[in-house]
Motif scaffolding. Structure first.
Motif, short mmCIF file in Angstrom:
data_model
loop_
_atom_site.label_atom_id
_atom_site.label_comp_id
_atom_site.label_asym_id
_atom_site.label_seq_id
_atom_site.Cartn_x
_atom_site.Cartn_y
_atom_site.Cartn_z
N LYS A 1 65.37 55.96 42.14
CA LYS A 1 64.79 57.29 41.96
C LYS A 1 64.92 57.83 40.55
N GLY A 2 65.77 57.22 39.72
CA GLY A 2 66.02 57.79 38.41
C GLY A 2 65.86 56.84 37.24
N ALA A 3 65.17 55.71 37.45
CA ALA A 3 64.92 54.76 36.37
C ALA A 3 63.50 54.22 36.50
N THR A 4 62.94 53.78 35.38
CA THR A 4 61.56 53.29 35.41
C THR A 4 61.35 52.26 34.31
N VAL A 5 60.29 51.47 34.48
CA VAL A 5 59.87 50.52 33.45
C VAL A 5 58.62 51.07 32.78
N ILE A 6 58.71 51.34 31.49
CA ILE A 6 57.55 51.76 30.71
C ILE A 6 56.81 50.50 30.28
N ASP A 7 55.55 50.40 30.65
CA ASP A 7 54.75 49.19 30.43
C ASP A 7 53.46 49.59 29.74
N GLN A 8 53.29 49.19 28.49
CA GLN A 8 52.12 49.60 27.72
C GLN A 8 50.81 49.14 28.35
N SER A 9 50.85 48.07 29.15
CA SER A 9 49.63 47.57 29.78
C SER A 9 49.25 48.37 31.02
N LYS A 10 50.13 49.26 31.47
CA LYS A 10 49.87 50.07 32.65
C LYS A 10 49.95 51.55 32.29
N PRO A 11 48.82 52.18 32.00
CA PRO A 11 48.83 53.60 31.59
C PRO A 11 49.56 54.51 32.56
N GLU A 12 49.51 54.20 33.85
CA GLU A 12 50.16 55.07 34.83
C GLU A 12 51.68 55.06 34.68
N SER A 13 52.24 54.02 34.05
CA SER A 13 53.69 53.93 33.88
C SER A 13 54.19 54.77 32.72
N LEU A 14 53.28 55.24 31.86
CA LEU A 14 53.68 55.94 30.64
C LEU A 14 54.09 57.38 30.90
N ALA A 15 53.77 57.90 32.08
CA ALA A 15 54.17 59.26 32.45
C ALA A 15 55.14 59.16 33.63
N TYR A 16 56.35 59.67 33.44
CA TYR A 16 57.38 59.60 34.47
C TYR A 16 57.74 61.01 34.89
#
Length: 291
Positions: A100-115
């Motif tokens: 619930k409190g960690a994420t992978v920022i992935d430049q190839s996936k725009p949806e991952s860039l906003a947490y």
């Protein structure tokens, strides 16, 4: 006339009661709101576009040492997020729960860039702290305790895990450098040392980032957005180290096909996440706060 006066008094009372109820309802609804962290990955001020060796559209960068390079893959882990109120108090966000409190920022996936951080208490916030990577007490490949993050980190197109099971990769950068597009592969993460059954902590590659906000983020009826810039120009041209990529199989090689030594990896770690002493921001800065 008496009936009319009673009606007017009743009407005014009803309006006042409705107003009071609305105000109280508004207060009740403003106990917490969301905060969005938006990550903008750049070379200096230019947004990064990924691409293969022969890509004409990939964003290229030239280091302080004159090396041209670009990325085909760009991923990093953000965890241990804390918001700092205007009075200095810290509000931790699920800091012991990777699901619930960690994420992978992935430049190839725009949806991952906003947490999105959910249910942040109402108030003004002047700074943010977060981890680049995962603190050592949580950095184990625990599929049972954190199945969501384990699946996200281990997905075939992400692979944010060390092959030998020592924990998660914290950053994963693939690409090409020099005019002949030699392969670049830079992975960072904490290491272990010793023998099986007797492992101890090797390099602790986790870095704590502290950023002051350009203006206070106000959590209330509206949900603010904090835009964070990650400038990968500092990967090779950092505040701590100036790095020249070199191929080879010796101890001084730091690019494919060489496997980084721990000492070489730490140079990249300190550029990306700061050295924890003179630099506590690394590649990160606040672009703006949208309230």
């Amino acid at each position: 006339m008496k009936n009319l006066n009673k009606y007017l008094l009743w009407s005014l009372g009803s309006v006042f009661s409705l107003f009071l109820f609305s105000c109280q309802g508004s207060d009740r609804n403003s106990v917490a709101n969301n905060v969005t962290l938006e990550f903008n990955n750049t070379f200096k001020n230019t947004p990064i576009v990924l691409g293969g060796a022969a890509s004409a559209s990939a964003t290229t960068n030239t280091s302080a040492m004159g090396q041209v390079h670009h990325f085909s893959e760009l991923k990093y882990v953000i965890s241990n997020i804390r918001l700092i109120k205007a009075d200095g108090n810290e509000v931790p966000y699920k800091v012991n729960d990777l699901d619930k409190g960690a994420t992978v920022i992935d430049q190839s996936k725009p949806e991952s860039l906003a947490y999105i951080l959910n249910d942040i208490p109402v108030g003004g916030y002047k700074a943010i702290k977060f981890g680049l990577g995962i603190k050592k007490e949580l950095n184990t490949l625990d599929q049972v305790r954190f199945p969501g993050f384990y699946a996200k980190a281990g997905a075939n197109d992400t692979q944010m895990m060390w092959e030998w099971g020592a924990g998660y990769r914290f950053t994963k950068l693939e690409g090409f450098f020099d005019t002949d597009n030699k392969q670049m592969s830079i992975h960072t993460g904490s290491t272990i040392k010793g023998t099986e059954g007797n492992y101890t902590q090797g390099v602790d590659a986790y870095r704590d980032i502290t950023l002051s906000l350009s203006t206070n983020a106000i959590v209330g009826d509206k949900a603010p957005k904090i835009i964070i810039k990650a400038d990968f120009d500092k990967l090779l041209s950092g505040k701590t180290n100036t790095i020249t990529l070199k191929t080879g199989t010796g101890m001084d090689g730091n690019a494919t096909p060489n496997i980084h030594t721990a000492a070489q990896m730490v140079k990249f770690v300190d550029n990306l996440g700061g050295n924890g002493a003179s630099d506590i921001t690394g590649i990160f800065s606040i672009s703006k706060v949208e309230n």
